[in-house]
Design a protein around this motif. Structure first.
Motif, PDB file in Angstrom:
ATOM      1  N   PRO A  28      39.864 -21.902 -31.088  1.00  0.00           N
ATOM      2  CA  PRO A  28      39.901 -22.624 -29.810  1.00  0.00           C
ATOM      3  C   PRO A  28      41.331 -22.909 -29.361  1.00  0.00           C
ATOM      4  O   PRO A  28      42.178 -23.316 -30.157  1.00  0.00           O
ATOM      5  CB  PRO A  28      39.160 -23.924 -30.131  1.00  0.00           C
ATOM      6  CG  PRO A  28      38.259 -23.576 -31.270  1.00  0.00           C
ATOM      7  CD  PRO A  28      39.034 -22.586 -32.091  1.00  0.00           C
ATOM      8  N   HIS A 172      43.144 -31.275 -38.193  1.00  0.00           N
ATOM      9  CA  HIS A 172      42.265 -30.810 -37.125  1.00  0.00           C
ATOM     10  C   HIS A 172      40.816 -31.172 -37.430  1.00  0.00           C
ATOM     11  O   HIS A 172      40.068 -31.629 -36.551  1.00  0.00           O
ATOM     12  CB  HIS A 172      42.417 -29.299 -36.957  1.00  0.00           C
ATOM     13  CG  HIS A 172      41.738 -28.736 -35.758  1.00  0.00           C
ATOM     14  ND1 HIS A 172      41.879 -29.268 -34.498  1.00  0.00           N
ATOM     15  CD2 HIS A 172      40.899 -27.677 -35.621  1.00  0.00           C
ATOM     16  CE1 HIS A 172      41.168 -28.563 -33.645  1.00  0.00           C
ATOM     17  NE2 HIS A 172      40.557 -27.595 -34.305  1.00  0.00           N
ATOM     18  N   MET A 176      38.231 -33.793 -35.554  1.00  0.00           N
ATOM     19  CA  MET A 176      36.936 -33.304 -35.133  1.00  0.00           C
ATOM     20  C   MET A 176      35.828 -34.266 -35.580  1.00  0.00           C
ATOM     21  O   MET A 176      34.931 -34.611 -34.812  1.00  0.00           O
ATOM     22  CB  MET A 176      36.699 -31.921 -35.744  1.00  0.00           C
ATOM     23  CG  MET A 176      35.477 -31.191 -35.222  1.00  0.00           C
ATOM     24  SD  MET A 176      35.073 -29.775 -36.293  1.00  0.00           S
ATOM     25  CE  MET A 176      36.710 -29.132 -36.663  1.00  0.00           C
ATOM     26  N   GLU A 180      33.074 -36.807 -33.308  1.00  0.00           N
ATOM     27  CA  GLU A 180      31.645 -36.528 -33.354  1.00  0.00           C
ATOM     28  C   GLU A 180      30.940 -37.701 -34.026  1.00  0.00           C
ATOM     29  O   GLU A 180      30.964 -37.834 -35.249  1.00  0.00           O
ATOM     30  CB  GLU A 180      31.372 -35.229 -34.129  1.00  0.00           C
ATOM     31  CG  GLU A 180      31.938 -33.976 -33.476  1.00  0.00           C
ATOM     32  CD  GLU A 180      31.199 -33.618 -32.197  1.00  0.00           C
ATOM     33  OE1 GLU A 180      30.061 -34.092 -32.017  1.00  0.00           O
ATOM     34  OE2 GLU A 180      31.765 -32.875 -31.378  1.00  0.00           O
ATOM     35  N   ILE A 184      29.450 -33.762 -38.559  1.00  0.00           N
ATOM     36  CA  ILE A 184      29.425 -32.304 -38.418  1.00  0.00           C
ATOM     37  C   ILE A 184      29.021 -31.652 -39.729  1.00  0.00           C
ATOM     38  O   ILE A 184      29.131 -32.253 -40.797  1.00  0.00           O
ATOM     39  CB  ILE A 184      30.802 -31.745 -37.989  1.00  0.00           C
ATOM     40  CG1 ILE A 184      31.866 -32.105 -39.033  1.00  0.00           C
ATOM     41  CG2 ILE A 184      31.191 -32.224 -36.611  1.00  0.00           C
ATOM     42  CD1 ILE A 184      33.200 -31.438 -38.780  1.00  0.00           C
ATOM     43  N   GLU A 188      29.405 -25.913 -38.525  1.00  0.00           N
ATOM     44  CA  GLU A 188      29.976 -26.323 -37.240  1.00  0.00           C
ATOM     45  C   GLU A 188      31.496 -26.421 -37.314  1.00  0.00           C
ATOM     46  O   GLU A 188      32.202 -25.995 -36.400  1.00  0.00           O
ATOM     47  CB  GLU A 188      29.372 -27.668 -36.817  1.00  0.00           C
ATOM     48  CG  GLU A 188      27.889 -27.592 -36.480  1.00  0.00           C
ATOM     49  CD  GLU A 188      27.236 -28.957 -36.354  1.00  0.00           C
ATOM     50  OE1 GLU A 188      26.157 -29.040 -35.747  1.00  0.00           O
ATOM     51  OE2 GLU A 188      27.804 -29.949 -36.879  1.00  0.00           O
ATOM     52  N   ALA A 189      31.999 -26.978 -38.409  1.00  0.00           N
ATOM     53  CA  ALA A 189      33.453 -27.103 -38.576  1.00  0.00           C
ATOM     54  C   ALA A 189      34.104 -25.732 -38.668  1.00  0.00           C
ATOM     55  O   ALA A 189      35.168 -25.492 -38.095  1.00  0.00           O
ATOM     56  CB  ALA A 189      33.771 -27.927 -39.823  1.00  0.00           C
ATOM     57  N   LYS A 191      33.148 -22.940 -37.315  1.00  0.00           N
ATOM     58  CA  LYS A 191      33.189 -22.295 -36.006  1.00  0.00           C
ATOM     59  C   LYS A 191      34.357 -22.818 -35.170  1.00  0.00           C
ATOM     60  O   LYS A 191      35.001 -22.065 -34.443  1.00  0.00           O
ATOM     61  CB  LYS A 191      31.874 -22.523 -35.263  1.00  0.00           C
ATOM     62  CG  LYS A 191      30.697 -21.753 -35.834  1.00  0.00           C
ATOM     63  CD  LYS A 191      29.416 -22.029 -35.054  1.00  0.00           C
ATOM     64  CE  LYS A 191      28.245 -21.241 -35.621  1.00  0.00           C
ATOM     65  NZ  LYS A 191      26.981 -21.529 -34.879  1.00  0.00           N
ATOM     66  N   VAL A 192      34.625 -24.094 -35.269  1.00  0.00           N
ATOM     67  CA  VAL A 192      35.690 -24.699 -34.470  1.00  0.00           C
ATOM     68  C   VAL A 192      37.066 -24.251 -34.941  1.00  0.00           C
ATOM     69  O   VAL A 192      37.956 -23.960 -34.135  1.00  0.00           O
ATOM     70  CB  VAL A 192      35.586 -26.239 -34.499  1.00  0.00           C
ATOM     71  CG1 VAL A 192      36.796 -26.875 -33.819  1.00  0.00           C
ATOM     72  CG2 VAL A 192      34.310 -26.695 -33.799  1.00  0.00           C
TER      73      VAL A 192
END
Length: 234
Positions: A28, A172, A176, A180, A184, A188-189, A191-192
């Protein structure tokens, strides 16, 4: 991540360039602004486009020798961070890249997790330079990844992190989790941050070990329960 960053890929093998593009754009905040297959294409593209934030550069490029293209980039586009991605592992080449100011150096084949960590480290440093007007010695040590001699003769890196835990990626993930409310999962982590589930879980479990995060079992409708990581209440 407060802004996006552009990446220019210099790679004569189009298959490697495609893989690098895919990996970069999975992180990202990063986008590929262009590619070049030769030194001539690189010079022409950089002369026409806005200077990219990062240039991913191979050593073995047609129509140039050794580190000539790297040195040309560092001379005429010093604001661009250069990440070497090459099969060249010779000490003389690595030393020249290091002394010439390369931001990072990676030996092929390209590793998604390693590249992701490098990009996130660049973003963290860029944001730090935008926000800070003055640095303490500890902050400078962290920027330069300098090991500091602690009392008792023990050597520890900034943050005293174990092997395999990158401080930028860790921060990071912490941010995150903080954003949230429901926590998470490792998937999910991953993917980010553009990494595998196992890599993300390594960071999450480290945060559990340090007491900053707690892991809860999340029972879905089907399948095995999965671990959900949430920020631990103070």
């Amino acid at each position: 991540m407060s802004r996006s960053y552009t990446v220019f890929i210099v790679e004569d093998d189009f298959r490697v360039a495609q893989i690098s593009r895919k990996f970069v754009e999975s992180v990202p905040g990063f986008e590929v602004a262009g590619e070049a297959r030769s030194a001539a294409e690189t010079k022409a593209a950089l002369g026409e486009e806005p200077v990219p934030d990062i240039i991913i550069l191979d050593v073995f490029i047609p129509d140039t020798e050794g580190m000539d293209l790297f040195n040309w980039i560092r001379r005429y586009y010093p604001s661009a961070a250069v990440i070497m991605l090459t099969a060249a592992g010779e000490a003389a080449v690595v030393e020249e890249a290091f002394r010439g100011g390369a931001f990072d150096y990676m030996v092929k084949p390209v590793d998604k997790e390693r590249l992701s960590e490098s990009l996130l480290r660049y973003a963290e440093q860029a944001q730090t330079f935008r926000e800070k007007e003055e640095f303490t010695q500890d902050e400078i040590d962290r920027l330069f990844h300098i090991q500091v001699q602690k009392k008792g003769g023990r050597q520890e890196s900034a943050g005293d992190l174990p092997k395999g835990i990158d401080p930028i990626t860790l921060r990071h993930i912490e941010e995150m989790i903080g954003s949230e409310a429901g926590g998470i999962t490792a998937v999910e982590a991953g993917k980010v941050i553009g990494a595998s589930r196992s890599t993300a879980r390594r960071y999450l479990e480290y945060l559990v070990k340090t007491g900053k995060v707690e892991a809860l079992l999340n029972y879905g409708d089907v399948g095995r329960p999965e671990r959900k990581y949430v920020r631990k209440n103070p």
